[in-house]
Design an enzyme around this catalytic site. Sequence first.
Site, PDB file in Angstrom:
ATOM      1  N   GLN A 143       0.685  -1.148  -0.381  1.00  0.00           N
ATOM      2  CA  GLN A 143       0.049   0.214   0.443  1.00  0.00           C
ATOM      3  C   GLN A 143       0.578   1.475   0.392  1.00  0.00           C
ATOM      4  O   GLN A 143       2.436   1.399   0.515  1.00  0.00           O
ATOM      5  CB  GLN A 143      -1.143   0.564   1.342  1.00  0.00           C
ATOM      6  N   CYS A 144       0.539   2.224  -0.635  1.00  0.00           N
ATOM      7  CA  CYS A 144       0.892   3.476  -0.942  1.00  0.00           C
ATOM      8  C   CYS A 144       1.564   4.116   0.665  1.00  0.00           C
ATOM      9  O   CYS A 144       1.041   3.605   1.913  1.00  0.00           O
ATOM     10  CB  CYS A 144       0.242   5.061  -0.590  1.00  0.00           C
TER      11      CYS A 144
END
Length: 253
Positions: free
Chosen positions: A19-20
């Site tokens: 994920q970011c």
Amino acid sequence: STESAAYDYSRKLDACGLQCPGPIIQLKKEVDRMAAGERVLVSATDPGFAKDVRSWCNLTGNRLISFTNDSGGIEAIIEKATALSTTSGNQQVQVKQNPSATLIVFSNDMDKALASFVLANGAAATGQQVTMFFTFWGLSILRKRNPGKVSKDFMGKMFGMMLPKGMDKLSLSKMNMVGMGPLMMKSRMRSKRVDQLSEMFAQAKASGVRFVACQMSMDIMGIKAEELLDGIEIGGVATYMEAAALSTVNLFI
């Protein structure tokens, strides 16, 4: 979209599941190891990467050669370039030499600390020099869990008892639920493969992010230098203002 298979590349990077800002951080590490003109095929499943990879290329001067986004995930081929400008569509994007960012970290809420380190790591992944200036309650993030015996006055001892001892002891700004909220948040982060706060701190440190603790806030709250994590600078308002004056991004969190 253009099929990635139609273009040559010499490297592959699997960022699926991250994920970011995980995919961008891994992309920067891979590109740093590449020679100019070399290409890498990046695979990712984070929906935000579809926009982030274009912005990252614009900011760093590297070229987005191809891009596909379908139900199976995102694939992009990036070519390492040496120019400090690149073209996105019909728009020429000029990238400043040695861009930098500063963040004032005022809060010791876990969620706000997470946001601070996501932004810091994201900025570092685009090649920016990042300074995080920790003041007042934000100093709690930098405290060691077990600093040993530290000599303090009465008020310093009171502050020490009431403030969280390090980033693993922070509370949520919402839905804290007497400590249950942070546990649920950490569990949720693990299930979504989002790095924990301590891991984000380690990534930021490895990326060269500069951590500055406010001396005035330390004096008021009775926090001593030996209570802080290794690698922390101690400075004042002029230290922050110097970094801020040279920065293109300044944030207060």
